[in-house]
Design an enzyme around this catalytic site. Structure first.
Site, PDB file in Angstrom:
ATOM      1  N   CYS A 117       0.874  -1.181   0.000  1.00 45.94           N
ATOM      2  CA  CYS A 117       0.000   0.000   0.000  1.00 45.94           C
ATOM      3  C   CYS A 117       0.907   1.226   0.000  1.00 45.94           C
ATOM      4  O   CYS A 117       2.020   1.170  -0.518  1.00 45.94           O
ATOM      5  CB  CYS A 117      -0.948  -0.023   1.199  1.00 45.94           C
ATOM      6  SG  CYS A 117      -0.102  -0.058   2.784  1.00 45.94           S
ATOM      7  N   HIS A 163      28.806  -4.087  -5.839  1.00 44.97           N
ATOM      8  CA  HIS A 163      27.890  -4.958  -6.570  1.00 44.97           C
ATOM      9  C   HIS A 163      28.547  -5.365  -7.892  1.00 44.97           C
ATOM     10  O   HIS A 163      28.850  -4.510  -8.720  1.00 44.97           O
ATOM     11  CB  HIS A 163      26.580  -4.203  -6.827  1.00 44.97           C
ATOM     12  CG  HIS A 163      25.461  -5.050  -7.350  1.00 44.97           C
ATOM     13  ND1 HIS A 163      25.418  -5.525  -8.639  1.00 44.97           N
ATOM     14  CD2 HIS A 163      24.340  -5.500  -6.739  1.00 44.97           C
ATOM     15  CE1 HIS A 163      24.315  -6.225  -8.805  1.00 44.97           C
ATOM     16  NE2 HIS A 163      23.641  -6.228  -7.657  1.00 44.97           N
TER      17      HIS A 163
END
Length: 619
Positions: free
Chosen positions: A26, A540
């Site tokens: 939500c 990463h």
């Protein structure tokens, strides 16, 4: 911790992908329906950086993130969950009927809630514009009014999509059924009072635009009808025969039976609410004003959303939204009181941010980050919300537009009781702020927190270096790549933090700083280092290399291990990664970039070595 690492930690501590039965979000929360709630580690998830709190309510495991919830949800669904939604295995649902109802309502309405609030805001702005002189006959008004009104008019179509997802049936079929309810010929027949029949069976026409219950019930019935139809058809003709048969069954059934019954239920619901409200508007205002944020905490507020929309559809106005608003702004006021009273720099910053979010109707940061943490400010907010709710109930204030419970939707309350509404809004805000300032226990919290921080600092294993300029070296040897040139929007946009990339020559990643390994990703393609200077550095390797599940990577350190500049961290097979069609670029991101006043990334060279200074951090 960046959003990818946060998502992975949430899924890991929630019991893994296999423990997720349903998952959506939500405005501020990730909402999980779990196979087994006992497998989820609530405490570990609450302690994750980026998680405000965790609430288990209404059969849902709710992870409260705040304004970045959509980004975290996207990262989880696109990069972490591999097989979610593909399993047909049925899992026993032992939740209570109330829990199932709350989950059903939130699952159907939450995907469209932001849009409902946004269009309501646009309606309010248009109303202000007409008061300022904009003609309703002008092209600008007509076009913008269509933009703001179309969602509410065609609400059955929007709800059909989310209901189909919730009931796990065909979305396109559901949309067509909803479209039939608002089809121009059907609407004209109702407006003109025509008598229709379906092969002699009378059709009781009703107004279905802006309706809620008819389409939800129709889609639920479709979810039962469609499998039965498929069962009797050979798979070679299912694709086109199934939709035809379902439409022949469902559209007449909806118009003849489902629609009229649902409309009657909607009328009864509206009149029932009105009866309860009119018993004592003041008491109603006190109860809603005091308890609305309690409902929000437990996720029970979703049960009231259909009532609000149903009231607007059936009566043309709604008093419930008006009574909820003081409860919202009171929590924002309590956060402001903490900001004004606290001496803790970080807590003041958090409190002010929560106050601003609260003014826009988003109170989770205020509740979970500030007022509930201190307890007393939350109570002051409850008291102030009750006072404001009582005034609004007495005045009969009402909304004619569905929107967020915030100051920007004031135009929605023009009309009966508007003066009282505006007065109670600012009264609740100021009262909560004053009560919190004097009686919120902020001073004691500051004292306790100062002692806690002093003890925590004495237990640190790594002594911080001088607080001046911190240097971050290159993590690999190769060609330097600007952040904006990296072929992944989540990195290139800078949303995860400042940084750069290296097209590695040797497939070796080394430590760019002195620090400690705080996180190692299970798939071994990424890790996080917390430097002695306080920077949080994500390294990463590759784009979308999580899909390799560790193949081609070798991590040479452990979580909690101290590292020095140049220490080997990860080796990787760049040729293997390239053969898999993936980009092997080594990416370095300062995930807590917001902690620094100035971050300088040196792009004055093409080739870099692990000893080269690339980033300068200045607090």
């Amino acid at each position: 911790m960046n959003q990818l690492e946060l998502g992975k930690e949430i899924i890991k501590n929630i019991g893994g992908e296999e423990n997720i039965k349903d998952f959506y979000h939500c405005a501020t929360r990730l909402r999980f329906i779990l196979v087994d709630t006992n497998k989820a580690d609530k405490k570990k998830i609450e302690n994750l950086e980026g998680v405000i709190s965790v609430v288990i309510s209404g059969g849902q495991f709710q992870v409260i993130i705040g304004n970045k919830v959509k980004d975290v949800y996207t990262v989880i669904t696109q990069n972490i969950l591999n097989n979610f939604g593909q399993s047909e295995e049925k899992v026993a649902d032992n939740r209570s009927p109330v829990s199932k109802l709350i989950d059903l309502i939130s699952g159907i309405f939450s995907p469209a809630f932001g849009l409902l609030a946004g269009t309501g805001l646009l309606k309010g702005i248009l109303l202000l514009a007409t008061l300022a002189g904009l003609s309703q006959e002008s092209g600008a008004y007509i076009i913008l009014n269509a933009a703001s009104d179309s969602l509410f008019y065609f609400l059955p179509i929007v709800l059909a999509i989310s209901a189909a997802r919730k009931f796990k049936t065909d979305q396109f079929l559901s949309v067509v059924i909803a479209g039939a309810l608002v089809y121009p010929t059907i609407v004209s027949a109702f407006n003109e009072g025509k008598n229709l029949d379906f092969f002699g069976i009378p059709v009781v026409l009703a107004q279905y635009s802006s309706s809620v219950i008819p389409i939800i019930l129709a889609v639920w019935i479709l979810s039962k009808v469609e499998p039965v139809v498929k069962k009797f058809l050979h798979e070679t003709i299912q694709t086109f025969i199934t939709p035809m048969i379902c439409l022949v069954i469902m559209v007449p059934l909806t118009l003849i039976v489902v629609g009229p019954i649902s409309t009657l239920v909607g009328d009864i619901l509206a009149q029932g609410y009105l009866w309860i409200y009119e018993l004592s508007p003041i008491v109603s205002g006190i109860i809603i004003g005091a308890l609305w944020q309690v409902f929000v905490i437990f996720g029970l507020h979703w049960a009231f959303i259909p009532i609000m929309i149903n009231n607007l559809s059936n009566m043309g106005y709604d008093t419930l939204m008006a009574m909820c608003t003081p409860a919202v702004v009171a929590q924002a006021g309590a956060a402001l009181g903490v900001f004004l009273r606290s001496k803790d720099k970080k807590f003041r910053s958090l409190s002010f941010s929560a106050f601003v979010s609260g003014l826009f109707g988003v109170t989770e940061p205020a509740i979970y980050g500030v007022t509930l943490k201190l307890k007393k400010p939350f109570i002051m907010g409850v008291i102030s919300g009750a006072v404001g709710g009582a005034i609004i109930g007495l005045a009969g204030s009402r909304s004619t537009i569905f929107g967020t419970l915030s100051f920007i939707t004031f135009p929605a309350y023009f009309g009966k009781g508007f003066a009282a509404f505006a007065f109670s809004y600012f009264l609740s805000l100021i009262l909560a702020c004053v009560l919190t300032y004097f009686f919120g226990g902020v001073k004691k919290y500051d004292q306790d927190n100062q002692v806690h921080n002093s003890n925590a600092e004495s237990e640190l294993k790594l002594e911080p270096v001088n607080v001046g300029i911190e240097k971050v070296m290159a993590p690999s040897m190769g060609d330097l790549i600007r952040l904006e040139d990296i072929s992944d929007e989540s990195f290139a946009s800078g949303a995860l933090g400042k940084g750069f990339g290296v097209k590695s020559d040797d497939g070796l990643v080394v430590s760019p700083v002195e620090g400690e390994i705080s996180t190692i990703v299970k798939s071994q393609h990424a890790l996080v280092i917390t430097s002695t200077g306080g920077s949080e550095i994500l390294i990463h390797v590759g784009i979308n290399t999580v899909s390799l599940k560790g193949q081609g990577f070798n991590v040479m350190v452990k979580e909690g291990q101290k590292v020095h500049v140049g220490d080997s961290l990860i080796s990787f097979d760049k040729d293997f990664i390239t053969e898999k069609g993936l980009d092997p670029t080594v990416i370095l991101i300062i995930t807590n970039s917001y902690d620094y006043q100035n971050i300088t990334v040196k792009h004055d060279r093409k080739k870099v070595n692990p000893t080269d200074e690339i980033i300068l951090l200045d607090k």
